[in-house]
Structure formats: C-alpha cells, structure tokens
Design a protein around this motif. Sequence first.
Motif, PDB file in Angstrom:
ATOM      1  N   SER A   1       0.804  -1.227   0.000  1.00  0.00           N
ATOM      2  CA  SER A   1       0.000   0.000   0.000  1.00  0.00           C
ATOM      3  C   SER A   1       0.835   1.274   0.000  1.00  0.00           C
ATOM      4  O   SER A   1       0.303   2.352  -0.267  1.00  0.00           O
ATOM      5  CB  SER A   1      -0.952   0.009   1.200  1.00  0.00           C
ATOM      6  N   THR A   2       2.122   1.168   0.312  1.00  0.00           N
ATOM      7  CA  THR A   2       2.978   2.355   0.278  1.00  0.00           C
ATOM      8  C   THR A   2       3.068   2.945  -1.119  1.00  0.00           C
ATOM      9  O   THR A   2       3.314   4.142  -1.276  1.00  0.00           O
ATOM     10  CB  THR A   2       4.389   1.999   0.769  1.00  0.00           C
ATOM     11  N   TYR A   3       2.855   2.128  -2.152  1.00  0.00           N
ATOM     12  CA  TYR A   3       2.936   2.647  -3.523  1.00  0.00           C
ATOM     13  C   TYR A   3       1.763   2.222  -4.404  1.00  0.00           C
ATOM     14  O   TYR A   3       1.531   2.810  -5.461  1.00  0.00           O
ATOM     15  CB  TYR A   3       4.239   2.188  -4.192  1.00  0.00           C
ATOM     16  N   SER A   4       1.002   1.199  -3.998  1.00  0.00           N
ATOM     17  CA  SER A   4      -0.071   0.699  -4.864  1.00  0.00           C
ATOM     18  C   SER A   4      -1.149   1.758  -5.102  1.00  0.00           C
ATOM     19  O   SER A   4      -1.810   1.762  -6.141  1.00  0.00           O
ATOM     20  CB  SER A   4      -0.702  -0.561  -4.263  1.00  0.00           C
ATOM     21  N   ARG A   5      -1.330   2.669  -4.141  1.00  0.00           N
ATOM     22  CA  ARG A   5      -2.345   3.712  -4.298  1.00  0.00           C
ATOM     23  C   ARG A   5      -2.041   4.596  -5.508  1.00  0.00           C
ATOM     24  O   ARG A   5      -2.952   5.090  -6.175  1.00  0.00           O
ATOM     25  CB  ARG A   5      -2.436   4.553  -3.032  1.00  0.00           C
ATOM     26  N   PHE A   6      -0.745   4.802  -5.784  1.00  0.00           N
ATOM     27  CA  PHE A   6      -0.376   5.651  -6.922  1.00  0.00           C
ATOM     28  C   PHE A   6      -0.619   4.927  -8.248  1.00  0.00           C
ATOM     29  O   PHE A   6      -0.966   5.553  -9.243  1.00  0.00           O
ATOM     30  CB  PHE A   6       1.082   6.089  -6.785  1.00  0.00           C
ATOM     31  N   ILE A   7      -0.442   3.604  -8.227  1.00  0.00           N
ATOM     32  CA  ILE A   7      -0.820   2.816  -9.404  1.00  0.00           C
ATOM     33  C   ILE A   7      -2.328   2.910  -9.619  1.00  0.00           C
ATOM     34  O   ILE A   7      -2.817   3.047 -10.751  1.00  0.00           O
ATOM     35  CB  ILE A   7      -0.397   1.339  -9.240  1.00  0.00           C
ATOM     36  N   ALA A   8      -3.074   2.857  -8.517  1.00  0.00           N
ATOM     37  CA  ALA A   8      -4.538   2.937  -8.605  1.00  0.00           C
ATOM     38  C   ALA A   8      -4.971   4.271  -9.197  1.00  0.00           C
ATOM     39  O   ALA A   8      -5.866   4.326 -10.058  1.00  0.00           O
ATOM     40  CB  ALA A   8      -5.153   2.735  -7.219  1.00  0.00           C
ATOM     41  N   ARG A   9      -4.364   5.367  -8.737  1.00  0.00           N
ATOM     42  CA  ARG A   9      -4.734   6.675  -9.288  1.00  0.00           C
ATOM     43  C   ARG A   9      -4.373   6.764 -10.764  1.00  0.00           C
ATOM     44  O   ARG A   9      -5.148   7.287 -11.569  1.00  0.00           O
ATOM     45  CB  ARG A   9      -4.034   7.789  -8.502  1.00  0.00           C
ATOM     46  N   TRP A  10      -3.191   6.264 -11.126  1.00  0.00           N
ATOM     47  CA  TRP A  10      -2.772   6.264 -12.531  1.00  0.00           C
ATOM     48  C   TRP A  10      -3.773   5.480 -13.376  1.00  0.00           C
ATOM     49  O   TRP A  10      -4.177   5.921 -14.462  1.00  0.00           O
ATOM     50  CB  TRP A  10      -1.374   5.648 -12.639  1.00  0.00           C
ATOM     51  N   ALA A  11      -4.186   4.309 -12.885  1.00  0.00           N
ATOM     52  CA  ALA A  11      -5.129   3.472 -13.636  1.00  0.00           C
ATOM     53  C   ALA A  11      -6.492   4.149 -13.756  1.00  0.00           C
ATOM     54  O   ALA A  11      -7.107   4.151 -14.829  1.00  0.00           O
ATOM     55  CB  ALA A  11      -5.266   2.116 -12.949  1.00  0.00           C
ATOM     56  N   ALA A  12      -6.960   4.740 -12.648  1.00  0.00           N
ATOM     57  CA  ALA A  12      -8.275   5.374 -12.668  1.00  0.00           C
ATOM     58  C   ALA A  12      -8.308   6.556 -13.624  1.00  0.00           C
ATOM     59  O   ALA A  12      -9.295   6.763 -14.349  1.00  0.00           O
ATOM     60  CB  ALA A  12      -8.653   5.826 -11.258  1.00  0.00           C
ATOM     61  N   ARG A  13      -7.242   7.340 -13.657  1.00  0.00           N
ATOM     62  CA  ARG A  13      -7.213   8.510 -14.530  1.00  0.00           C
ATOM     63  C   ARG A  13      -7.115   8.131 -16.002  1.00  0.00           C
ATOM     64  O   ARG A  13      -7.384   8.959 -16.869  1.00  0.00           O
ATOM     65  CB  ARG A  13      -6.039   9.409 -14.136  1.00  0.00           C
ATOM     66  N   ARG A  14      -6.724   6.907 -16.283  1.00  0.00           N
ATOM     67  CA  ARG A  14      -6.663   6.449 -17.675  1.00  0.00           C
ATOM     68  C   ARG A  14      -7.845   5.581 -18.045  1.00  0.00           C
ATOM     69  O   ARG A  14      -7.847   4.929 -19.086  1.00  0.00           O
ATOM     70  CB  ARG A  14      -5.345   5.713 -17.904  1.00  0.00           C
ATOM     71  N   GLY A  15      -8.839   5.571 -17.185  1.00  0.00           N
ATOM     72  CA  GLY A  15     -10.097   4.910 -17.521  1.00  0.00           C
ATOM     73  C   GLY A  15     -10.148   3.427 -17.261  1.00  0.00           C
ATOM     74  O   GLY A  15     -11.124   2.772 -17.642  1.00  0.00           O
ATOM     75  N   LEU A  16      -9.127   2.869 -16.614  1.00  0.00           N
ATOM     76  CA  LEU A  16      -9.174   1.442 -16.309  1.00  0.00           C
ATOM     77  C   LEU A  16     -10.225   1.193 -15.222  1.00  0.00           C
ATOM     78  O   LEU A  16     -10.289   1.926 -14.225  1.00  0.00           O
ATOM     79  CB  LEU A  16      -7.815   0.943 -15.829  1.00  0.00           C
TER      80      LEU A  16
END
Length: 505
Positions: free
Chosen positions: A267-282
């Motif tokens: 969770s120290t970094y997965s949240r940033f992957i989540a934001r990246w994915a959400a902003r690209r419509g995944l």
Amino acid sequence: MTRVVLLGASPGPDTSPTGLRLAALPGNPTVAERLRSQLTSMDPRLATIESGDVAAALRALADVAEAATENLFIIPENSVVHDELIYQITKAKRGALALVAKEPRPEVTEEAQEAQEDVVPIDEAEPEIGLGRLEGLPVRSRVGKSRVVSVGTARHAVTRPNAILLGPLHVSARNAPVLAQTCRELAAMADTFGEDDDLVQLIVFGLVRNGVSVGIRGRRDLFYRRVTTQEEVNEAGAEMAGMDEDRARLNNAVKGADGFFTTYFVSTYSRFIARWAARRGLTPNQVTLISIALGVAAAACFATGDRPWMVLGGVLIYFAFVFDCVDGQVARYARKFGVLGAWLDATFDRFKEYVVFAGLAIGWVVSGNSDDIWILALAAIGLQSVRHLLDFSFGVANRRKPPSPLPTLALDAPDDRALRQALTRRKVERSQGLRGVLKMWTKAGKFRAVHWARKMIVFPIGERFAAIAITAALFDARITFITLVIWGSVAAAYTLTGRLMRSLV
C-alpha cells in the motif's frame, strides 16, 4: 440512495449566508449553490428545513425521518465542505455518525501541569453547562475515543464537555424511527432550550439519551466549516482551496485494516498505481483481470520446477497480489462499485491461490520428486477452504446479531449523572468473564507489536502470498506447503477460538 436534509441556521434568526460567494473557488459559486450541487447527486429531492422555529424544525425533521426508507444525511445549509468528507461520512457503517471537533489540549507547560493536577477525576466531576465556545459553537458535548458519550444544552448539564458537533450527521435507516421519535419528544420541550443551542447538537442530545450509539470522526486532512459572514466565507474558500483533497481521497482508497505485509510492502505505492489506472479509464474489473493473469503466469512458472522460473513465479505472485489490492483501491478512488466486481474479486482471489498450489505441486513432480506432494497441496487447499467458509458464515451470523443496547436517560433529566453511572456499570459488567478477556486482548492492541502480531497470526492473504513467493523462490514447493499448513492451522485455531468466545458473550 441517501436522504439529504438541509438545516437552516441554528435557533434564532436565519442568518445563513447562502447568497455569499466563494470567490476562491472556480465559478465563484454561492455557499448554497455549491452545497446543493454537492448533494444533488446523492438526493435530487433535497429536504430543506427552516430552523428559526426550533419546535417546527424538529417536527419537520421527524416527518422526513418517518417517511425515509434510506439512510439520512443531515447538514446545515451554511456549510463549506470537501466532497470527499461528505463521501466518507455517508459511507460509514455506523448506525449514526457525527462530525466533531475536540477542544485543543493546552500546551504542556509547568503551569498547565500544575493546573491539571488540581482537576478532579472525571468520575468525581460535577456536570456543568458548557460555556466555552469553539468555532462559534457552544462546547456542550462529551466524546470518547469512538462515540459521543453525552451532550448537554443551555438547560442540561454535561460532565466535563470537551467537543463540539460541527454539523454533518449521518443516521442509518434502522435508526430513522428512533430519530423521528426523538425529534417529536424534543419538539415538545423546545421551550426549555437556550437561544445558543445548535439544532444538530439538540438532535444528537436526544439520540444519545435515547440509547443510540453516535460514532464520531474528525475532519482529519479534509475541510469543513460553518460560515456566517463574507469574511468567514473568504477564509474558508482560501483554506479549502489550499488543501489537497485528491491526496486525501487517494489515502482513503487504501483500507485502514490491512495486514502488516500489505501495509508496508504494497500500500505504500499501490495507491499511486490505482490513481494512474483510474485517470486512464481502467475499471476495477480490468485490474482484477490483470491480477488473475499474473497469478496464472506465476502458477505456470512454478509448474516448470526450474529454479529461475520458480524465482520469477515468486515475483509474479507478488505483483498478482499488488494488483489484487489495486483493483479495490481503483474502485474506492474512482467510486466505481458493482456486484460483479465484488464477486470477481472474492472468487478469483481463491482461484489464484489454488491454481498456484497446483502449479507448485506439478513443478515438484516434474522435477523428479515424489507425487506425495499432492497430499500437502490438498491439505493446504482444504485448510484454506475451511477458513474461508468459517469467515463467511461468521460474518453472516455477526451481521444478524443486534447491537448491544446502550443506557438511556429521560430527555428532561437536568444532567447526565445517571447516564454516566449506567455507562460505568455497563463497563464493569462487560469487563467480567469472557467479555473481560476479549476486552483485555482488544486493549492490548494499543501496543504496536501486539497490533501487528494479531494481524499476522490470522495469516491474511497478503502474508499468504508473501509466504508463497519467498519460500517458493528460495526453497521448494514442499517447504511452501508445510509453511502454509502450519501457519494456516495456527491461524485457524486462533480465529476459531476468538469467534467461539465472541459467540458466547
């Protein structure tokens, strides 16, 4: 759907600055325009209650509560608030939840320490009418660690008040009938309240005295303020614009009750992957499919039995778990929830785990070892299946269990002394026998080492995937299965013991 109720100003003349503008925000909206735009998506037919006449306002709220079939969100119309804070309050699972602000603690100086030594213990303190003010509201509430303990008014004393009720109040549908009854009782005694008694404060005063557990939360890293002048509006707009609401929303996307491995290694970094994915419509379901593909790829690597592929399999199963966390974080960050997604996530977590077990067993046999490994593999699968069954059945049974009732107090009682005495007796009763053991074990969680030990001993999915990745990469499938069976057995015994004890109290 949530039923939204907008309250007018506190008792007295209606001075809500609904026409004043938030110049610091895009579009220069008025306070009323912005709040209504925030709430319309939750409830397009907002209920608005004028509160110049306290009795009439309480009766109107009682009518709304009686007709409601959904949760209620009550908020003063002169509120400036972050969208994310509204979301977090309305998604809380408590029967009732109030936004509070505690009185700031005095600085630790010699004078303050000496003054504190002269203060009598709270059990011996006399109830008082709170005369202090914080953010323009009277300090007439006593809050504990997780809920409102007692509330006073200008005519009802409270023992050592320490907080204010800021405004937003969320009440679950199951407590709506109690809210309606409480409001009617309060309306009948409206002439006993003071001019500075806030309407939300009065509502919570009645709920607490009628035995409703009202949970609390603070603003934390989000913004809320009631405003009454253009100067306050300008200050609120500038302060809110300077806060990073998106970062708070991202942090909230991470579950707060995760295990040790998930908290510190994912969770120290997965949240940033989540934001990246959400902003690209995944979508969360697409992220789930990535996690499944990585899990199957890890199983295929393990099935070769070769050391380099085993190491790669360990890496892949780790990232399969990372994306398993990311799909939920994308759902919470983007607010995209669905029955299919929840089913996919729960079902394919098990699928990934079991297909990896099969891959490990196949790899062991392919490497020329005995096929007795399948006994260990089936033992690991069977043990984990039983644990999941127990988790599911206990969760269902626990949801059906009614909450433990809280003591009540007549609304016309002049102070909260009898209520606090009843709460003390309840605390003593709940500290005996099995309840006492469970409570002591719960209190031990305040120590960080104990907290994380309890998280790890139950062998959550993060620890399981970490155990598989490490033992498979460094050792072999036999060590992996022995680790899973031993740790899983300890976890099953610990969990079953705790749940039996909780079922008996």
